[in-house]
Design an enzyme around this catalytic site. Sequence first.
Site, short mmCIF file in Angstrom:
data_model
loop_
_atom_site.label_atom_id
_atom_site.label_comp_id
_atom_site.label_asym_id
_atom_site.label_seq_id
_atom_site.Cartn_x
_atom_site.Cartn_y
_atom_site.Cartn_z
N CYS A 130 0.81 -1.23 0.00
CA CYS A 130 0.00 0.00 0.00
C CYS A 130 0.84 1.28 0.00
O CYS A 130 0.56 2.22 -0.74
CB CYS A 130 -0.93 0.00 1.21
SG CYS A 130 -0.14 -0.51 2.73
N HIS A 251 -2.79 6.38 4.50
CA HIS A 251 -1.36 6.56 4.75
C HIS A 251 -0.94 7.94 4.25
O HIS A 251 -1.35 8.38 3.17
CB HIS A 251 -0.53 5.53 3.99
CG HIS A 251 -0.69 4.12 4.47
ND1 HIS A 251 -1.31 3.79 5.66
CD2 HIS A 251 -0.27 2.94 3.92
CE1 HIS A 251 -1.28 2.47 5.81
NE2 HIS A 251 -0.65 1.94 4.78
#
Length: 344
Positions: A130, A251
């Site tokens: 990710c 994130h």
Amino acid sequence: MKDYKLAVVGATGVVGRTVLKVLEEKNLPISKYVFFASSKSAGRKLMFMNKEYTVQELNESSFNENFNFAIFSAGSNTAKKYAPIAASKGCIVVDNSSAFRMDKDVPLVVPEVNAETIKNNHGIIANPNCSTIQAMLPLKPLNDKYIIKRIVYSTYQAVSGSGRDGICDLENGVKNFKIGKEKNIVQTNNYELKKFPYPIFNNCLPHIDDFLDNGYTKEEMKMINETRKILNTPNLPITATTVRVPVFNCHSESINIELEKDFDLNEVIELFNNFPGIIVLDDVKHNKYPIATEVSGHNEVYVGRIRKDFSVEHGLNIWVVADNIRKGAATNAVQIVEKLIEFS
Ligand code: A2P
């Protein structure tokens, strides 16, 4: 138009459930969906496209029924065991785990960046980590135009990337604190930590995945090695520090980049604006920059704080935020299937 059959493995997990949402939103020409999980969830009902589906237990014969594609989000062990079985039956597997990412014959794909690597592929395709995926979108046009000389990654990663147990640890931390008299935050009840070695609430843990002998974590080495593979720059100097922070979803990354060639900031902003999947949000006079709570639920990668790094000759700093469960996993995997359909 041909109708396809798709299996989702790990359909009950954090990523798997978002895969289902993205599939509903995209409405691809797929006529049959089957959802798999472990024996624990077999028989559970899932609502998908206004229809009830029963979760099937994954086993060796699950892929006997001629699937065209399977999206796996069930971890490395399940992928290692079942992805080759699926592929041997003619099903193209898009795997979210790290099991096959660095295999030389397995394409590692961010569709906006290197979709051409899946043309004529009939086996396993890997979805990158990710934190790597979201960095690739701004780095690709920079590398194409100015050639990247060095990258320094510092990440601020959400607990949703660590599955249900990580989310539970943050939830329990939130439920179990009170503000002390001295205004310092103290834990009240002791609660069992399910995922992290320390409470993630009120902490930043410079520790994602296991530590390796070289002092880095596996997550840091994933970012380094996967970036080199995707950008096709095997010797690019890259360093990374990956940090888990008490954020539920999305994130955030500070990326410091040294370029070979001189650049103009406005030109860089234009490059980002013209690149598919990037949204530039950079207006510091009005306090506009990407933040996790605003980016959550979106499929795009948001870029802001675009500025020169004056400490080196051609240096650039950017701040990159993306929904790690969507673009960092589910959306990217579904986009790969979409490309496979387009190329077939
Ligand atoms: P289950 O819900 O039955 O455990 P997360 O990362 O959010 O924990 O999700 C992991 C996903 O992978 C879940 O859907 C989980 O199913 C699935 N999974 C884990 N182990 C297996 C297995 N051996 N076979 C099939 N699915 C698995």
